[in-house]
Design a protein around this motif. Structure first.
Motif, PDB file in Angstrom:
ATOM      1  N   TYR A  34     -57.103  -2.113   5.434  1.00 16.49           N
ATOM      2  CA  TYR A  34     -56.447  -3.440   5.971  1.00 16.49           C
ATOM      3  C   TYR A  34     -55.625  -3.007   6.929  1.00 16.49           C
ATOM      4  N   HIS A  35     -54.751  -2.045   6.924  1.00 14.64           N
ATOM      5  CA  HIS A  35     -53.792  -1.577   7.952  1.00 14.64           C
ATOM      6  C   HIS A  35     -53.800  -0.319   8.263  1.00 14.64           C
ATOM      7  N   ASN A  36     -54.114   0.146   9.426  1.00 14.92           N
ATOM      8  CA  ASN A  36     -54.092   1.623   9.729  1.00 14.92           C
ATOM      9  C   ASN A  36     -52.278   1.889   9.986  1.00 14.92           C
ATOM     10  N   LEU A  37     -51.681   2.169   9.041  1.00  8.56           N
ATOM     11  CA  LEU A  37     -50.320   2.326   8.909  1.00  8.56           C
ATOM     12  C   LEU A  37     -49.971   3.274   7.964  1.00  8.56           C
ATOM     13  N   SER A  38     -49.178   4.245   8.375  1.00  2.64           N
ATOM     14  CA  SER A  38     -48.799   5.456   7.350  1.00  2.64           C
ATOM     15  C   SER A  38     -48.357   5.088   6.077  1.00  2.64           C
ATOM     16  N   SER A  41     -53.995  -3.760  12.274  1.00  2.96           N
ATOM     17  CA  SER A  41     -54.365  -2.429  13.167  1.00  2.96           C
ATOM     18  C   SER A  41     -55.613  -1.884  12.555  1.00  2.96           C
ATOM     19  N   SER A  42     -56.744  -1.876  12.975  1.00  4.02           N
ATOM     20  CA  SER A  42     -58.171  -1.537  12.323  1.00  4.02           C
ATOM     21  C   SER A  42     -58.438  -0.117  12.441  1.00  4.02           C
ATOM     22  N   PHE A  43     -59.125   0.124  11.419  1.00  8.67           N
ATOM     23  CA  PHE A  43     -59.637   1.475  11.525  1.00  8.67           C
ATOM     24  C   PHE A  43     -61.165   1.784  12.179  1.00  8.67           C
ATOM     25  N   ALA A  44     -61.429   0.753  12.920  1.00  4.99           N
ATOM     26  CA  ALA A  44     -62.710   0.762  13.590  1.00  4.99           C
ATOM     27  C   ALA A  44     -62.932   1.553  14.720  1.00  4.99           C
ATOM     28  N   TRP A  98     -45.776   5.292  15.767  1.00  2.00           N
ATOM     29  CA  TRP A  98     -47.415   5.761  15.657  1.00  2.00           C
ATOM     30  C   TRP A  98     -47.242   7.192  15.210  1.00  2.00           C
ATOM     31  N   GLY A  99     -47.963   7.336  14.090  1.00  2.00           N
ATOM     32  CA  GLY A  99     -48.362   8.743  13.715  1.00  2.00           C
ATOM     33  C   GLY A  99     -49.874   8.897  13.756  1.00  2.00           C
ATOM     34  N   ALA A 119     -57.166  -0.656  19.391  1.00  4.67           N
ATOM     35  CA  ALA A 119     -56.905  -1.498  17.931  1.00  4.67           C
ATOM     36  C   ALA A 119     -55.414  -1.730  17.834  1.00  4.67           C
ATOM     37  N   ALA A 120     -54.519  -0.816  18.344  1.00  4.55           N
ATOM     38  CA  ALA A 120     -53.185  -1.056  18.082  1.00  4.55           C
ATOM     39  C   ALA A 120     -52.554  -1.153  19.448  1.00  4.55           C
ATOM     40  N   ASN A 121     -53.122  -1.799  20.319  1.00  2.03           N
ATOM     41  CA  ASN A 121     -52.684  -1.858  21.842  1.00  2.03           C
ATOM     42  C   ASN A 121     -51.916  -3.416  21.820  1.00  2.03           C
TER      43      ASN A 121
END
Length: 525
Positions: free
Chosen positions: A42-46, A120-123, A422-423, A448-450
């Motif tokens: 769902y969310h590219n977050l640490s 923030s997608s993993f795409a 951002w990690g 994706a996280a821009n």
């Protein structure tokens, strides 16, 4: 590449009573940040990725220094310049007893770009790749051009069963309805705002965890985490407040583990709207978005006193930043340096850009997501005010903040100027540059996280060249050039790199990781 980790454990003394043994197998951890979901995609977050690692294995693993190793793929090789072949482990089963095969990988990668409302997608990690089934345990990945980072990219997301990938929603993952993990632990409870519970997967294919149960408690207030550790309510805490590090190091009952983080704290700016929603003239009247002017962005960067942030707000547990990763990481530029604090020079640039009297701006950020984030926002707002920019602040609970910062009204980023962190999940610069400053293109997996929608064709071209370069030295040089393009143009404003610090009760040993993850598998007694 192939291999395996072997762990030798001393035999448990027979005199140890059963109650004590049970206590020794229960681990309690105080977390500094709460995941926004248990959906691993769902969310590219640490916090999400760290939690996911306990339950959903990756094809390729990363150790504490983000060096690649075998995961669900026991080996891989480049068949030709545009084809990678992965041999998957046999005899691996999901929690529901079904076997792990290539079909599960194919279903997972198909799901990555299509998770609804993903902040923030993993795409980006599978963009430009075609996945093919050779047999039940052989996967081939094809790319249009040479792509040396395919194994690295496949280390960033967890694999779920085909049944979960095709039939389980984010809400279902949060309700613990997916039994499609292969990891060392299973979820047993999820109470948002309170805790996550894990139980050991005794059928795990790898080394069995030392802990029968794990309780991750969400203790987002730093004083609360420290108090819980000192009171014995938890065994380990992450995100030790910088002000408490000397005191805890001096405590004979506490152990400290620390390492430089792969996380940069930075500011994203609205660079796609002519009229930015939280920027006006000082009298409140509309003005053209000043952040579109590089001179204004440079002035803002020059107005930030990074050494003061590191020394006074972070108590030395940070390093001033000049790019997405510290220079010890792959693909960074040795030429870039942290922007020097120069208030007079910043005022001159602001005047040259047509804003001699400044303007009015509201800055947003998450409340309690990063170490001292609110204090940093307050301090930077004061620095901007001294520059002549009347700066207000608003901090928001992280889950709501990230959603609004990524896909607010109309599916666009909502804010004008934000503090974020951002990690680098890949452990090198390309993933960060592409996600944070690559031109936003959902179909291509870029940006994706821009959240500022920064766009620079020169950066995009240099990244594309780097990502098609097999030779490591040449690719590192190209990524360094890409970093220089991005940061000389002030695509984002970096503040500092965090130092990751854990504290534990005496006898608990924590493996410090550059990716900031607190893994139960990396905690021992």
């Amino acid at each position: 590449m192939s291999g395996s980790n072997v762990v030798r454990r001393a035999a448990v003394p027979l005199l140890l009573s059963l109650p004590l043994l049970a206590m020794a197998q229960d681990l309690r951890v105080g977390l500094a940040a709460e995941p926004s979901s248990l959906d691993p995609h769902y969310h590219n977050l640490s916090p999400n990725n760290m939690t996911s690692r306990h339950v959903y294995d990756t094809l390729v693993s990363q150790d504490a220094k983000q060096t690649l190793g075998p995961g669900l793929a026991e080996s891989w090789k480049a068949v030709d310049p545009t084809t990678w072949e992965f041999k998957l482990r046999r005899n691996v089963k999901f929690f529901d007893g079904s076997p792990f095969t290539v079909d599960d990988v194919l279903a997972t990668v198909k799901r990555l770009p299509n998770v609804p409302r993903s902040p923030s997608s993993f795409a980006p990690f599978v963009a430009g790749m075609t996945f093919e089934k050779v047999d039940s345990h052989t996967l081939r990945v094809k790319t249009a051009a040479p792509a040396p980072l395919v194994p690295t990219n496949l280390s960033t997301f967890g694999i779920v069963s085909k049944a979960c990938a095709e039939g389980v929603s984010t809400e279902d993952f949060n309700a613990l309805k997916c039994q499609g993990g292969t990891g060392p632990f299973k979820f047993t409870e999820y109470k948002p705002g309170d805790r996550i519970g894990l139980a050991r997967n005794d059928a795990y294919w790898g080394n069995k965890p030392a802990w029968a149960t794990v309780s991750f408690r969400f203790l987002t207030a730093a004083p609360t985490r420290v108090a819980a550790l000192l009171a014995g309510d938890v065994d380990v805490i992450e995100g030790v407040p910088p002000t408490d590090i000397p005191r805890l190091k001096a405590d004979a009952n506490i152990d400290i583990a620390e390492t430089l983080s792969n996380r940069v704290i930075y500011f994203h700016m609205d660079q796609f709207r002519e009229n930015s929603p939280f920027i006006t003239a000082k009298d409140g009247s509309p003005i053209k978005n000043p952040l579109l002017d590089r001179r204004v962005r440079q002035a803002l960067s020059m107005a930030i006193n990074r050494p003061a942030i590191v020394e006074r707000l972070m108590d030395g547990a940070a390093v001033p930043a000049e790019q997405v990763l510290a220079k010890s990481f792959f693909g960074t530029s040795p030429k870039l340096q942290p922007t020097a604090f120069d208030l007079a020079g910043a005022k001159k640039l602001l005047a040259e850009a047509g804003f001699p009297n400044g303007f009015k701006m509201k800055m947003h950020g998450p409340a309690g997501r990063y170490t001292n984030d609110t204090k940093i926002i307050e301090a930077v707002a004061q620095m901007f005010t001294r520059l002549g920019i009347d700066t207000e602040i608003e901090t928001i609970p992280p889950a709501n903040f990230f959603s609004r910062a990524s896909t607010g009204a109309g599916g666009l980023p909502e804010f004008s100027f934000i503090l974020v962190g951002w990690g680098a999940s890949t452990g090198e610069t390309s993933g960060s540059l592409k996600s944070l400053m690559g031109t936003f293109d959902k179909a291509k997996g870029s940006g994706a996280a821009n959240r500022g929608r920064y766009s620079n064709p020169a950066l995009d071209a240099k990244l594309q060249e780097a990502l098609a370069t097999v030779d490591d030295a040449q690719r590192a040089a190209l990524l360094a050039e890409a970093s220089e393009i991005a940061f000389n143009d002030v695509g984002i404003i970096p503040s500092h790199y965090q130092t990751n610090v854990w504290a534990s009760r005496k006898g608990f040993k924590v493996q410090a990781r550059s990716d900031e993850y607190t893994l139960a598998t990396g905690i021992s007694r």
